[in-house]
Design a protein around this motif. Sequence first.
Motif, mmCIF file in Angstrom:
data_model
loop_
_atom_site.group_PDB
_atom_site.id
_atom_site.type_symbol
_atom_site.label_atom_id
_atom_site.label_comp_id
_atom_site.label_asym_id
_atom_site.label_seq_id
_atom_site.Cartn_x
_atom_site.Cartn_y
_atom_site.Cartn_z
ATOM 1 N N CYS A 34 0.816 -1.216 0.000
ATOM 2 C CA CYS A 34 0.000 0.000 0.000
ATOM 3 C C CYS A 34 0.849 1.266 0.000
ATOM 4 O O CYS A 34 0.373 2.340 -0.390
ATOM 5 N N GLN A 35 2.112 1.133 0.435
ATOM 6 C CA GLN A 35 3.001 2.284 0.503
ATOM 7 C C GLN A 35 3.939 2.381 -0.703
ATOM 8 O O GLN A 35 4.681 3.355 -0.838
ATOM 9 N N MET A 36 3.891 1.411 -1.591
ATOM 10 C CA MET A 36 4.783 1.426 -2.752
ATOM 11 C C MET A 36 4.400 2.553 -3.702
ATOM 12 O O MET A 36 3.215 2.838 -3.894
ATOM 13 N N PRO A 37 5.373 3.182 -4.338
ATOM 14 C CA PRO A 37 5.055 4.212 -5.337
ATOM 15 C C PRO A 37 4.397 3.598 -6.564
ATOM 16 O O PRO A 37 4.526 2.401 -6.842
ATOM 17 N N ALA A 38 3.689 4.418 -7.302
ATOM 18 C CA ALA A 38 2.925 3.947 -8.452
ATOM 19 C C ALA A 38 3.805 3.232 -9.470
ATOM 20 O O ALA A 38 3.402 2.208 -10.043
ATOM 21 N N GLU A 39 5.016 3.758 -9.690
ATOM 22 C CA GLU A 39 5.901 3.154 -10.690
ATOM 23 C C GLU A 39 6.234 1.712 -10.312
ATOM 24 O O GLU A 39 6.270 0.831 -11.181
ATOM 25 N N GLN A 40 6.477 1.482 -9.034
ATOM 26 C CA GLN A 40 6.831 0.134 -8.604
ATOM 27 C C GLN A 40 5.629 -0.808 -8.711
ATOM 28 O O GLN A 40 5.775 -1.963 -9.135
ATOM 29 N N LEU A 41 4.462 -0.319 -8.338
ATOM 30 C CA LEU A 41 3.258 -1.150 -8.456
ATOM 31 C C LEU A 41 2.961 -1.472 -9.910
ATOM 32 O O LEU A 41 2.481 -2.561 -10.229
ATOM 33 N N MET A 42 3.273 -0.543 -10.794
ATOM 34 C CA MET A 42 3.036 -0.787 -12.220
ATOM 35 C C MET A 42 3.938 -1.900 -12.729
ATOM 36 O O MET A 42 3.527 -2.713 -13.570
ATOM 37 N N THR A 43 5.152 -1.978 -12.210
ATOM 38 C CA THR A 43 6.055 -3.057 -12.620
ATOM 39 C C THR A 43 5.553 -4.419 -12.135
ATOM 40 O O THR A 43 5.950 -5.450 -12.677
ATOM 41 N N LEU A 44 4.677 -4.424 -11.133
ATOM 42 C CA LEU A 44 4.092 -5.674 -10.647
ATOM 43 C C LEU A 44 2.851 -6.065 -11.434
ATOM 44 O O LEU A 44 2.211 -7.074 -11.121
ATOM 45 N N GLY A 45 2.510 -5.259 -12.457
ATOM 46 C CA GLY A 45 1.410 -5.603 -13.340
ATOM 47 C C GLY A 45 0.084 -4.957 -13.016
ATOM 48 O O GLY A 45 -0.930 -5.300 -13.630
ATOM 49 N N LEU A 46 0.060 -4.036 -12.073
ATOM 50 C CA LEU A 46 -1.189 -3.372 -11.731
ATOM 51 C C LEU A 46 -1.488 -2.236 -12.701
ATOM 52 O O LEU A 46 -0.575 -1.549 -13.172
ATOM 53 N N SER A 48 -3.437 1.441 -13.805
ATOM 54 C CA SER A 48 -3.499 2.752 -13.157
ATOM 55 C C SER A 48 -4.719 2.877 -12.248
ATOM 56 O O SER A 48 -4.633 3.452 -11.148
ATOM 57 N N ALA A 49 -5.879 2.352 -12.676
ATOM 58 C CA ALA A 49 -7.072 2.438 -11.842
ATOM 59 C C ALA A 49 -6.905 1.632 -10.557
ATOM 60 O O ALA A 49 -7.380 2.040 -9.485
ATOM 61 N N GLN A 50 -6.231 0.490 -10.650
ATOM 62 C CA GLN A 50 -5.985 -0.317 -9.458
ATOM 63 C C GLN A 50 -5.021 0.382 -8.503
ATOM 64 O O GLN A 50 -5.218 0.384 -7.281
ATOM 65 N N ILE A 51 -4.002 1.009 -9.062
ATOM 66 C CA ILE A 51 -3.039 1.737 -8.240
ATOM 67 C C ILE A 51 -3.712 2.916 -7.547
ATOM 68 O O ILE A 51 -3.458 3.197 -6.364
ATOM 69 N N SER A 52 -4.597 3.589 -8.257
ATOM 70 C CA SER A 52 -5.332 4.708 -7.655
ATOM 71 C C SER A 52 -6.167 4.245 -6.471
ATOM 72 O O SER A 52 -6.245 4.927 -5.446
ATOM 73 N N ARG A 53 -6.788 3.062 -6.578
ATOM 74 C CA ARG A 53 -7.594 2.557 -5.472
ATOM 75 C C ARG A 53 -6.722 2.219 -4.267
ATOM 76 O O ARG A 53 -7.140 2.391 -3.118
ATOM 77 N N ILE A 54 -5.486 1.754 -4.524
ATOM 78 C CA ILE A 54 -4.576 1.461 -3.415
ATOM 79 C C ILE A 54 -4.151 2.742 -2.711
ATOM 80 O O ILE A 54 -4.129 2.830 -1.478
ATOM 81 N N HIS A 55 -3.814 3.747 -3.486
ATOM 82 C CA HIS A 55 -3.323 4.999 -2.902
ATOM 83 C C HIS A 55 -4.452 5.906 -2.416
ATOM 84 O O HIS A 55 -4.227 6.780 -1.568
ATOM 85 N N GLN A 56 -5.644 5.708 -2.950
ATOM 86 C CA GLN A 56 -6.806 6.487 -2.512
ATOM 87 C C GLN A 56 -7.951 5.534 -2.190
ATOM 88 O O GLN A 56 -8.943 5.444 -2.907
ATOM 89 N N PRO A 57 -7.802 4.765 -1.119
ATOM 90 C CA PRO A 57 -8.808 3.743 -0.786
ATOM 91 C C PRO A 57 -10.141 4.362 -0.371
ATOM 92 O O PRO A 57 -10.221 5.546 -0.030
ATOM 93 N N ARG A 58 -11.155 3.528 -0.401
ATOM 94 C CA ARG A 58 -12.482 3.957 0.052
ATOM 95 C C ARG A 58 -12.499 3.897 1.587
ATOM 96 O O ARG A 58 -12.893 2.891 2.185
ATOM 97 N N ILE A 59 -12.066 4.968 2.198
ATOM 98 C CA ILE A 59 -11.830 4.994 3.641
ATOM 99 C C ILE A 59 -13.087 4.622 4.426
ATOM 100 O O ILE A 59 -13.032 3.805 5.362
ATOM 101 N N GLN A 60 -14.231 5.217 4.075
ATOM 102 C CA GLN A 60 -15.448 4.950 4.831
ATOM 103 C C GLN A 60 -15.866 3.482 4.720
ATOM 104 O O GLN A 60 -16.322 2.876 5.698
ATOM 105 N N HIS A 61 -15.697 2.926 3.526
ATOM 106 C CA HIS A 61 -16.014 1.515 3.302
ATOM 107 C C HIS A 61 -15.152 0.634 4.196
ATOM 108 O O HIS A 61 -15.640 -0.301 4.845
ATOM 109 N N ILE A 62 -13.875 0.937 4.251
ATOM 110 C CA ILE A 62 -12.937 0.161 5.057
ATOM 111 C C ILE A 62 -13.215 0.352 6.543
ATOM 112 O O ILE A 62 -13.200 -0.607 7.332
ATOM 113 N N GLU A 63 -13.515 1.575 6.950
ATOM 114 C CA GLU A 63 -13.793 1.830 8.360
ATOM 115 C C GLU A 63 -15.047 1.111 8.820
ATOM 116 O O GLU A 63 -15.129 0.650 9.960
ATOM 117 N N ARG A 64 -16.052 1.000 7.939
ATOM 118 C CA ARG A 64 -17.254 0.249 8.306
ATOM 119 C C ARG A 64 -16.923 -1.214 8.557
ATOM 120 O O ARG A 64 -17.468 -1.839 9.474
#
Length: 364
Positions: A34-46, A48-64
Amino acid sequence: MSDLASWLTLADVPYIGGYRISQLLQHGTPQQLCQMPAEQLMTLGLKSAQISRIHQPRIQHIERCLAWAEQPYQTILTLDSPNYPPLLKEITSAPPLLFVRGEPHWLHEPQLAIVGSRSASIDGRESAYEFAASLVAANYVVTSGLALGVDGQAHYGALKNGGATIAVLGSGIDQIYPARHRELASQIVEQGVLVSEFWPDERPRPQNFPRRNRVISGLSVGVLVIEAAEKSGSLITARYALEQGREVFALPGSINYPGSRGCNALIKSGAKLVESPVDIFDEVGVLTECVKNNQLNSPLPQPENEELPFSMLLANVGNEATPVDVVAERCKLPVHQVMMQLLELELCGAVRTVPGGYIKTRRG
């Protein structure tokens, strides 16, 4: 971000399943990912939309979900949790999260699954109840899917005879389906566990139930099918059981009753014909002892690594829909024999049915 919040963040990434998450975990813990930079996550095959969800998670959903897990008798198990069921962890694409209501220790006990038709006959429902009663008397936990018909009677048979039962849901635990089984679900929490890989507020959807079926078989040392039509969810569970190295059992029925055709076909293709619980106990002993002694330190043997049967027939099934009569003509075999072989190949995961015939899967 807490460790559990990191797991929830990964599990909430779109179009990423248990198998993909397991691959990502080879490169770091959930917190590290979750703390990896976007470039590194992209090298793992993720993407851009998936990386955005990791870096900008649905906080309220997770808190529930985190608040949900703080309620009595509710917990979220992650793949690295000591309470995560060991048999389930061994399957391909094990759920990264399990939402549990009840005592999680039941998930570690040897389980036998009972599945079958939602519209089962009186005999089918009675058989499910009686087999469940016998299984809990032998200290097995009965696992099923909380559906109407066979599933419900299996749960009742376990509960009414002093045993434990596990219900695997195709919805979130807060969205009990079918609604008429809400009272049954409450009884199961007192004497077993409700478990789901879906977030607590997720409503039942058709695509959820095959995923549920693989968890039912993955938790169990064997699967008993009681009444199933030729194309049914119970046969999907049986297919998953074979892929996961579990024993498959089937109760035979009249050739004139459509609800018996799935079970009879399973028996033709190698499932063990069952007339009494003794027929089951003789077959599941080794895996049961492994569960009891917690000796699952190495992966279970996977049947998909074995040579597939009927290689000549399989070679005549294409990547586009191939009708049964065309396969029979190519192989110069009777249609009924081709049908039996195709069913076995379907249970092995080598072919699947589509409109117009059969196609070869990646495994095939």
